[in-house]
Design a protein around this motif. Sequence first.
Motif, PDB file in Angstrom:
ATOM      1  N   GLY A 282     -69.221 -31.082 -79.828  1.00  0.00           N
ATOM      2  CA  GLY A 282     -69.360 -30.849 -81.119  1.00  0.00           C
ATOM      3  C   GLY A 282     -68.128 -31.466 -82.390  1.00  0.00           C
ATOM      4  N   ILE A 283     -67.517 -32.226 -81.679  1.00  0.00           N
ATOM      5  CA  ILE A 283     -66.468 -32.649 -82.351  1.00  0.00           C
ATOM      6  C   ILE A 283     -66.880 -34.246 -83.191  1.00  0.00           C
ATOM      7  CG2 ILE A 283     -64.108 -33.990 -82.402  1.00  0.00           C
ATOM      8  CD1 ILE A 283     -63.253 -31.849 -80.204  1.00  0.00           C
ATOM      9  N   ALA A 284     -66.868 -34.129 -84.350  1.00  0.00           N
ATOM     10  CA  ALA A 284     -67.369 -35.393 -85.139  1.00  0.00           C
ATOM     11  C   ALA A 284     -66.261 -36.450 -84.904  1.00  0.00           C
ATOM     12  CB  ALA A 284     -67.412 -35.124 -86.703  1.00  0.00           C
ATOM     13  N   LEU A 285     -66.468 -37.564 -84.723  1.00  0.00           N
ATOM     14  CA  LEU A 285     -65.692 -38.754 -84.447  1.00  0.00           C
ATOM     15  C   LEU A 285     -65.380 -39.597 -85.736  1.00  0.00           C
ATOM     16  CD1 LEU A 285     -66.661 -39.816 -80.790  1.00  0.00           C
ATOM     17  CD2 LEU A 285     -64.980 -38.107 -81.494  1.00  0.00           C
ATOM     18  N   GLY A 286     -64.351 -39.995 -86.127  1.00  0.00           N
ATOM     19  CA  GLY A 286     -64.156 -40.637 -87.301  1.00  0.00           C
ATOM     20  C   GLY A 286     -64.318 -42.113 -87.136  1.00  0.00           C
ATOM     21  N   GLU A 287     -65.698 -42.524 -86.822  1.00  0.00           N
ATOM     22  CA  GLU A 287     -65.997 -43.766 -86.892  1.00  0.00           C
ATOM     23  C   GLU A 287     -66.944 -44.333 -87.788  1.00  0.00           C
ATOM     24  OE1 GLU A 287     -66.452 -43.700 -81.810  1.00  0.00           O
ATOM     25  OE2 GLU A 287     -68.254 -43.285 -83.046  1.00  0.00           O
ATOM     26  N   TYR A 288     -66.868 -45.516 -87.990  1.00  0.00           N
ATOM     27  CA  TYR A 288     -67.596 -46.501 -89.130  1.00  0.00           C
ATOM     28  C   TYR A 288     -67.414 -45.644 -90.649  1.00  0.00           C
ATOM     29  CZ  TYR A 288     -70.196 -47.251 -85.055  1.00  0.00           C
ATOM     30  OH  TYR A 288     -70.599 -47.569 -83.847  1.00  0.00           O
ATOM     31  N   GLY A 289     -65.998 -45.300 -90.864  1.00  0.00           N
ATOM     32  CA  GLY A 289     -65.506 -44.899 -92.180  1.00  0.00           C
ATOM     33  C   GLY A 289     -66.164 -43.241 -92.329  1.00  0.00           C
ATOM     34  N   GLU A 290     -66.484 -42.809 -91.193  1.00  0.00           N
ATOM     35  CA  GLU A 290     -66.882 -41.239 -91.625  1.00  0.00           C
ATOM     36  C   GLU A 290     -65.767 -40.176 -91.133  1.00  0.00           C
ATOM     37  OE1 GLU A 290     -70.381 -40.537 -88.800  1.00  0.00           O
ATOM     38  OE2 GLU A 290     -71.630 -41.738 -90.323  1.00  0.00           O
ATOM     39  N   PRO A 291     -65.686 -39.166 -91.899  1.00  0.00           N
ATOM     40  CA  PRO A 291     -64.696 -38.211 -91.379  1.00  0.00           C
ATOM     41  C   PRO A 291     -64.820 -37.521 -90.225  1.00  0.00           C
ATOM     42  CG  PRO A 291     -66.119 -37.161 -93.144  1.00  0.00           C
ATOM     43  CD  PRO A 291     -66.643 -38.696 -92.976  1.00  0.00           C
ATOM     44  N   GLY A 292     -63.717 -37.460 -89.493  1.00  0.00           N
ATOM     45  CA  GLY A 292     -63.740 -36.954 -88.143  1.00  0.00           C
ATOM     46  C   GLY A 292     -62.465 -37.118 -87.353  1.00  0.00           C
ATOM     47  N   ALA A 293     -62.496 -36.955 -86.044  1.00  0.00           N
ATOM     48  CA  ALA A 293     -61.310 -36.931 -85.317  1.00  0.00           C
ATOM     49  C   ALA A 293     -61.230 -38.451 -85.039  1.00  0.00           C
ATOM     50  CB  ALA A 293     -61.352 -36.295 -83.897  1.00  0.00           C
ATOM     51  N   THR A 294     -59.709 -38.719 -84.937  1.00  0.00           N
ATOM     52  CA  THR A 294     -59.219 -40.077 -84.575  1.00  0.00           C
ATOM     53  C   THR A 294     -59.211 -40.207 -82.942  1.00  0.00           C
ATOM     54  OG1 THR A 294     -58.304 -40.288 -86.678  1.00  0.00           O
ATOM     55  CG2 THR A 294     -57.447 -42.013 -85.078  1.00  0.00           C
ATOM     56  N   VAL A 295     -59.826 -41.097 -82.309  1.00  0.00           N
ATOM     57  CA  VAL A 295     -59.715 -41.347 -80.886  1.00  0.00           C
ATOM     58  C   VAL A 295     -59.090 -42.664 -80.461  1.00  0.00           C
ATOM     59  CG1 VAL A 295     -61.062 -41.068 -78.741  1.00  0.00           C
ATOM     60  CG2 VAL A 295     -61.950 -39.837 -80.601  1.00  0.00           C
ATOM     61  N   LEU A 296     -57.810 -42.495 -79.658  1.00  0.00           N
ATOM     62  CA  LEU A 296     -57.311 -43.741 -79.554  1.00  0.00           C
ATOM     63  C   LEU A 296     -56.888 -43.924 -77.981  1.00  0.00           C
ATOM     64  CD1 LEU A 296     -54.841 -43.978 -82.569  1.00  0.00           C
ATOM     65  CD2 LEU A 296     -56.882 -45.365 -82.238  1.00  0.00           C
TER      66      LEU A 296
END
Length: 597
Positions: A282-296
């Motif tokens: 259920g963790i939103a991923l900060g992709e495509y400029g959307e707010p969410g977690a940063t995954v690296l």
Amino acid sequence: MRDDTAGGHRRADRAGAASPDGPSGAGDGEGAWGDGLIARRVDENGGAEPYAVLPSRPPASSAALMPLAYDGNLRSRLDALRELVGLSRTRLDSGTLAEAGRVLDEAAARRRLSGQHTVVAVAGATGSGKSQLFNTLAGVTISETGVRRPTTAAPIACSWSDGAASLLDRLGIPGRLRRRPLQHPDSESPLRGLVLIDLPDHDSAAVQHREQVDRILALVDAVIWVVDPEKYADALIHERYLRPMAGHAEVTFVVLNQVDRLPGEAAEQVLDDLRRLLDEDGIALGEYGEPGATVLALSALTGEGVGELRESLGQFVAERQAPARRIAADVDAAARHLRPVYVTGRRTGLSEEAREEFADRLADAVGATAAGEAAERAWLRNANRACGTPWLRLWRWYHDRRDPVTGRLPSRTQADEEATARQRVEHAVRTVSERASAGLPAPWAQAMREAALRGAHGLPEALDELAGRTAPPPGRPPRPGWWPVAVLAQATMTLLQVVGGLWLLGQIIGIVPPNLGVPVLLMVAGIVGGPLIEWSCRMAARGPARRYGHEAERLLREAAAGCGRARVLDPLAAELLRYREVREQYARVTGVGAVPR
């Protein structure tokens, strides 16, 4: 190397021994960084050389440190949460409100502290390389790394600028475990304002280590979760930390470390699988400029991807929004926790139909219908007595006197009637409380039932007293204006009978000359006219008698309904109003205009 490292730490501890330290931070000012700021440096060849003890920086003035400021929306939500807790203390247990109270306390505590710093914790499992990443970001070996597990026994702090002592006091990190990097002066560091915390392993065998992790994770502004290719799918981190903290995605970094160990495209495949697991959490991923977690993905050992993380951290810290975002996420979590006790999917309230049914049940309990019928019969009986023929009235009087008492059906005792009335009242109260509490969350439904029971106490006695005051007064009901005319006409008919009878008697005796026509006509007119007048009066009396009975019933119904409204319906309405107030406050807490009824 381990011996040198340990020796460096011992020297650092001795250097900082002059300042008292402890979780309370009573002796920790900015001078509490006085263990040399750093313990050692790693040269290009990987060798370690001790640092010279650097002088402590002078403490920053309180005027230079601006406290954290929340925007209007967050302030409004916090105020609503505080009001919500206050309104609910008498309805909900302390355990239900504990999380909301903790959020309010932490929000108030964080607001009083520096708004120029962002506290970020580095968390991870045993062997994930979080301490190595911590050292890489700092540019120096601050946290001990090695094959011994667990390596990090206590949280270690590294601050890129002055003024973070009060924040670290709040975390309970003593001065001997506070460090500073040396790469950049404060004004030039891209991570200026960052306070990085290296936590113990969250899966440590030592219970006190896990307790420290849980305590500090509840206080920091953001978290960097470090996972490795072997344990990135471990159920412990997902079920205990990531999934419950799904609402904190905007202040969460998830770093796949040790990608240098993965051949070819395996790193991208593992990273994609990690994103899939985070999405399932259920963790939103900060992709495509959307707010969410940063995954690296990175390697703290080789430095691959560390620059991207440092850049993301620098931008994240420069925005200075992490503390407010963390508090907002905590408010969201508290709201989700409280939702079952405030929100229902059904429409709530006391319908007009339920109110009328309650009034009807109370009217039946006090015998309003029977009282109205009795009043109507009394009015008709009085009309018959006033307008009936004297002979019929005399016969009824004689019949009533001769009617024996034996043979009649035994009437119900007063005790039986009172018991039946009490049962009817209790049933009415129970029914209306169930109607009013239908669809409400359990605590508020219970409060409705308790309010109804309190109101029902003494209600039967009050209704009995009310019925006695409201019942028509004993004696004859009031007479309409046409009754005297009817009485005079009935008296005339009786007089005609008497005159005609005496006339005939006089003729029989011989006192009056014989003439049967007139006296017979007078007697027939009196005999026929009397019952006819009585029947006409009875027909004419039905309407007023019915109205009189209805009025008596109405007065008793209104009195019973007023008593029930004051004792039961008004307390229920007050509870419903209180529930609507807390529901409106809950809507403000969630940040939306309204919540489902």
